[in-house]
Design a protein around this motif. Structure first.
Motif, PDB file in Angstrom:
ATOM      1  N   ILE A 151       0.842  -1.202   0.000  1.00  0.00           N
ATOM      2  CA  ILE A 151       0.000   0.000   0.000  1.00  0.00           C
ATOM      3  C   ILE A 151       0.872   1.246   0.000  1.00  0.00           C
ATOM      4  CG2 ILE A 151      -1.631   1.381   1.367  1.00  0.00           C
ATOM      5  CD1 ILE A 151      -2.903  -1.245   2.273  1.00  0.00           C
ATOM      6  N   LYS A 152       0.648   2.101  -0.977  1.00  0.00           N
ATOM      7  CA  LYS A 152       1.320   3.399  -1.038  1.00  0.00           C
ATOM      8  C   LYS A 152       0.249   4.483  -0.911  1.00  0.00           C
ATOM      9  CE  LYS A 152       4.490   6.152  -3.856  1.00  0.00           C
ATOM     10  NZ  LYS A 152       5.269   6.185  -5.118  1.00  0.00           N
ATOM     11  N   VAL A 153       0.320   5.251   0.127  1.00  0.00           N
ATOM     12  CA  VAL A 153      -0.674   6.319   0.337  1.00  0.00           C
ATOM     13  C   VAL A 153      -0.242   7.535  -0.475  1.00  0.00           C
ATOM     14  CG1 VAL A 153      -1.839   7.804   2.004  1.00  0.00           C
ATOM     15  CG2 VAL A 153      -1.236   5.456   2.636  1.00  0.00           C
ATOM     16  N   VAL A 154      -0.839   7.668  -1.655  1.00  0.00           N
ATOM     17  CA  VAL A 154      -0.467   8.783  -2.533  1.00  0.00           C
ATOM     18  C   VAL A 154      -1.197  10.063  -2.163  1.00  0.00           C
ATOM     19  CG1 VAL A 154       0.176   7.315  -4.469  1.00  0.00           C
ATOM     20  CG2 VAL A 154      -2.188   8.127  -4.281  1.00  0.00           C
ATOM     21  N   GLY A 155      -2.315   9.923  -1.409  1.00  0.00           N
ATOM     22  CA  GLY A 155      -3.056  11.125  -1.061  1.00  0.00           C
ATOM     23  C   GLY A 155      -4.269  10.830  -0.205  1.00  0.00           C
ATOM     24  N   LEU A 156      -5.102  11.853  -0.049  1.00  0.00           N
ATOM     25  CA  LEU A 156      -6.340  11.762   0.716  1.00  0.00           C
ATOM     26  C   LEU A 156      -7.521  12.056  -0.198  1.00  0.00           C
ATOM     27  CD1 LEU A 156      -5.335  13.754   3.956  1.00  0.00           C
ATOM     28  CD2 LEU A 156      -5.026  11.305   3.472  1.00  0.00           C
ATOM     29  N   ALA A 191       4.036   6.701   2.428  1.00  0.00           N
ATOM     30  CA  ALA A 191       2.896   7.631   2.408  1.00  0.00           C
ATOM     31  C   ALA A 191       3.356   9.032   2.001  1.00  0.00           C
ATOM     32  CB  ALA A 191       2.212   7.666   3.774  1.00  0.00           C
ATOM     33  N   PRO A 192       3.781   9.195   0.741  1.00  0.00           N
ATOM     34  CA  PRO A 192       4.213  10.523   0.295  1.00  0.00           C
ATOM     35  C   PRO A 192       3.077  11.547   0.370  1.00  0.00           C
ATOM     36  CG  PRO A 192       4.020   9.001  -1.564  1.00  0.00           C
ATOM     37  CD  PRO A 192       3.926   8.189  -0.328  1.00  0.00           C
ATOM     38  N   CYS A 193       1.866  11.081   0.142  1.00  0.00           N
ATOM     39  CA  CYS A 193       0.652  11.892   0.306  1.00  0.00           C
ATOM     40  C   CYS A 193       0.781  13.272  -0.344  1.00  0.00           C
ATOM     41  CB  CYS A 193       0.299  12.016   1.790  1.00  0.00           C
ATOM     42  SG  CYS A 193      -1.460  12.403   2.092  1.00  0.00           S
ATOM     43  N   THR A 194       1.041  13.264  -1.624  1.00  0.00           N
ATOM     44  CA  THR A 194       1.165  14.513  -2.376  1.00  0.00           C
ATOM     45  C   THR A 194      -0.132  14.892  -3.094  1.00  0.00           C
ATOM     46  OG1 THR A 194       2.011  13.223  -4.231  1.00  0.00           O
ATOM     47  CG2 THR A 194       3.639  14.232  -2.775  1.00  0.00           C
ATOM     48  N   GLU A 195      -1.112  13.994  -3.121  1.00  0.00           N
ATOM     49  CA  GLU A 195      -2.301  14.195  -3.955  1.00  0.00           C
ATOM     50  C   GLU A 195      -3.566  14.432  -3.117  1.00  0.00           C
ATOM     51  OE1 GLU A 195      -1.527  14.391  -7.091  1.00  0.00           O
ATOM     52  OE2 GLU A 195       0.477  13.549  -6.821  1.00  0.00           O
ATOM     53  N   LEU A 196      -4.543  15.070  -3.757  1.00  0.00           N
ATOM     54  CA  LEU A 196      -5.855  15.302  -3.143  1.00  0.00           C
ATOM     55  C   LEU A 196      -6.942  14.946  -4.148  1.00  0.00           C
ATOM     56  CD1 LEU A 196      -5.402  18.717  -1.302  1.00  0.00           C
ATOM     57  CD2 LEU A 196      -6.038  16.556  -0.233  1.00  0.00           C
ATOM     58  N   SER A 197      -7.718  13.920  -3.834  1.00  0.00           N
ATOM     59  CA  SER A 197      -8.851  13.515  -4.670  1.00  0.00           C
ATOM     60  C   SER A 197     -10.108  14.129  -4.059  1.00  0.00           C
ATOM     61  CB  SER A 197      -8.955  11.987  -4.710  1.00  0.00           C
ATOM     62  OG  SER A 197     -10.138  11.577  -5.357  1.00  0.00           O
ATOM     63  N   MET A 198     -10.537  15.243  -4.631  1.00  0.00           N
ATOM     64  CA  MET A 198     -11.726  15.924  -4.109  1.00  0.00           C
ATOM     65  C   MET A 198     -12.311  16.818  -5.196  1.00  0.00           C
ATOM     66  SD  MET A 198      -9.893  18.552  -1.402  1.00  0.00           S
ATOM     67  CE  MET A 198      -9.001  20.031  -1.956  1.00  0.00           C
ATOM     68  N   PHE A 204     -16.176  21.067  -8.347  1.00  0.00           N
ATOM     69  CA  PHE A 204     -14.744  20.886  -8.625  1.00  0.00           C
ATOM     70  C   PHE A 204     -13.939  22.185  -8.743  1.00  0.00           C
ATOM     71  CE2 PHE A 204     -16.461  20.918 -12.966  1.00  0.00           C
ATOM     72  CZ  PHE A 204     -15.524  21.667 -13.673  1.00  0.00           C
ATOM     73  N   PRO A 205     -14.528  23.322  -9.221  1.00  0.00           N
ATOM     74  CA  PRO A 205     -13.701  24.536  -9.262  1.00  0.00           C
ATOM     75  C   PRO A 205     -13.240  24.974  -7.864  1.00  0.00           C
ATOM     76  CG  PRO A 205     -15.586  24.757 -10.729  1.00  0.00           C
ATOM     77  CD  PRO A 205     -15.827  23.545  -9.892  1.00  0.00           C
ATOM     78  N   GLU A 210      -8.770  25.007  -3.679  1.00  0.00           N
ATOM     79  CA  GLU A 210      -8.254  24.600  -2.375  1.00  0.00           C
ATOM     80  C   GLU A 210      -7.170  23.524  -2.464  1.00  0.00           C
ATOM     81  OE1 GLU A 210      -8.746  26.166   0.273  1.00  0.00           O
ATOM     82  OE2 GLU A 210     -10.519  27.373  -0.185  1.00  0.00           O
ATOM     83  N   GLY A 211      -6.791  23.135  -3.691  1.00  0.00           N
ATOM     84  CA  GLY A 211      -5.633  22.255  -3.827  1.00  0.00           C
ATOM     85  C   GLY A 211      -5.856  20.892  -4.442  1.00  0.00           C
ATOM     86  N   ALA A 212      -7.066  20.594  -4.934  1.00  0.00           N
ATOM     87  CA  ALA A 212      -7.319  19.279  -5.536  1.00  0.00           C
ATOM     88  C   ALA A 212      -6.341  18.998  -6.672  1.00  0.00           C
ATOM     89  CB  ALA A 212      -8.750  19.205  -6.064  1.00  0.00           C
ATOM     90  N   THR A 213      -5.858  17.761  -6.725  1.00  0.00           N
ATOM     91  CA  THR A 213      -5.015  17.344  -7.846  1.00  0.00           C
ATOM     92  C   THR A 213      -5.738  16.324  -8.739  1.00  0.00           C
ATOM     93  OG1 THR A 213      -3.935  15.628  -6.508  1.00  0.00           O
ATOM     94  CG2 THR A 213      -2.863  17.781  -6.609  1.00  0.00           C
ATOM     95  N   PHE A 214      -6.767  15.674  -8.198  1.00  0.00           N
ATOM     96  CA  PHE A 214      -7.632  14.782  -8.966  1.00  0.00           C
ATOM     97  C   PHE A 214      -9.075  15.206  -8.720  1.00  0.00           C
ATOM     98  CE2 PHE A 214      -3.850  12.213  -8.593  1.00  0.00           C
ATOM     99  CZ  PHE A 214      -3.808  11.436  -9.748  1.00  0.00           C
ATOM    100  N   VAL A 215      -9.819  15.474  -9.793  1.00  0.00           N
ATOM    101  CA  VAL A 215     -11.249  15.773  -9.660  1.00  0.00           C
ATOM    102  C   VAL A 215     -12.030  14.675 -10.372  1.00  0.00           C
ATOM    103  CG1 VAL A 215     -11.035  18.258  -9.321  1.00  0.00           C
ATOM    104  CG2 VAL A 215     -11.126  17.363 -11.653  1.00  0.00           C
ATOM    105  N   ARG A 216     -13.127  14.228  -9.748  1.00  0.00           N
ATOM    106  CA  ARG A 216     -13.875  13.090 -10.231  1.00  0.00           C
ATOM    107  C   ARG A 216     -15.186  13.577 -10.869  1.00  0.00           C
ATOM    108  NH1 ARG A 216     -12.774  12.616  -4.792  1.00  0.00           N
ATOM    109  NH2 ARG A 216     -14.992  12.625  -4.288  1.00  0.00           N
TER     110      ARG A 216
END
Length: 225
Positions: A151-156, A191-198, A204-205, A210-216
């Motif tokens: 498991i690699k924690v890339v983000g929250l 757990a580099p945790c560099t990403e934000l999925s939000m 999404f704007p 606020e820093g999202a790197t992945f928008v769904r």
């Protein structure tokens, strides 16, 4: 209509990035295809979309098979995952966005044949209907994952309340950003945790501001198409 919708979304991503003084290269749009069939997903692939998401295991496996000729697609599982289904899907995805318990982490560790890029799911608002850790539980959970080499924690990851005001959205997303930075500052190799999925179609704007790197995004892609 798909082309027009994608252009509109890209414009909104660029505007949000400009507002936040960020590069739009820092933001990845994930196309959520859960509401459409394989043919429509294939149209997206033909238009160059390379990140696709499903929230159900069976649908992800079905779409991945249907789009097997598009080898550059990265597959994201964004829905909550039952432990009994981990073995079916964990080696078929590139990202898992809903790591929400130690028991699920244990099952992933047991079944994964490679290191899996995971987002820890955080329930910022404490809503009963949502999965995920409370904000004050996240750091303890991250430390518990030290022995899990698969498991690699890339983000929250988080989901904001559907009917939230802009003020609440900013608060929810900024709190997740603060948590992400706290994990990142631990300098843990697993757990580099560099990403934000939000951020989804309706918010999404603000998430990007606020820093999202992945928008769904799903609804906004297929609206009227």
């Amino acid at each position: 209509m798909l082309v027009e919708n994608l252009e509109q979304i890209n414009q909104e991503i660029q505007l949000a990035c400009q507002k936040a003084q960020r590069s739009d290269n820092d933001v990845t749009m994930i196309a959520v295809t859960k509401s459409v069939g394989n043919d429509r997903a294939k149209e997206l692939a033909e238009l160059g979309i390379e990140d696709m998401a499903e929230n159900r295991v069976d649908k992800l496996l079905e779409k991945k098979m249907a789009l097997e000729n598009f080898s550059s697609i990265k597959w994201h599982l964004i829905g909550n995952l039952q432990r009994r289904k981990v073995k079916l899907v964990i080696n078929e995805i590139d990202y898992f966005h809903a790591l929400d318990s130690l028991s699920l982490a244990e099952e992933i560790q047991k079944r994964a044949e490679k290191q899996i890029s995971c987002f820890v799911e955080v329930n910022i608002t404490g809503e009963e209907s949502k999965h995920g850790f409370k904000s004050n539980e996240v750091l303890d959970f991250i430390h518990q994952l030290a022995a899990f080499d698969k498991i690699k924690v890339v983000g929250l990851m988080t989901m904001a309340p559907l009917d939230a005001s802009e003020q609440v959205l900013h608060k929810v997303f900024s709190e997740l950003k603060n948590l992400q930075e706290a994990v990142n500052n631990l300098h843990l190799s697993y757990a580099p945790c560099t990403e934000l999925s939000m951020g989804m179609s309706n918010d999404f704007p603000i998430a990007i501001e606020e820093g999202a790197t992945f928008v769904r995004i799903g609804t906004a892609i297929f609206r009227g198409a």
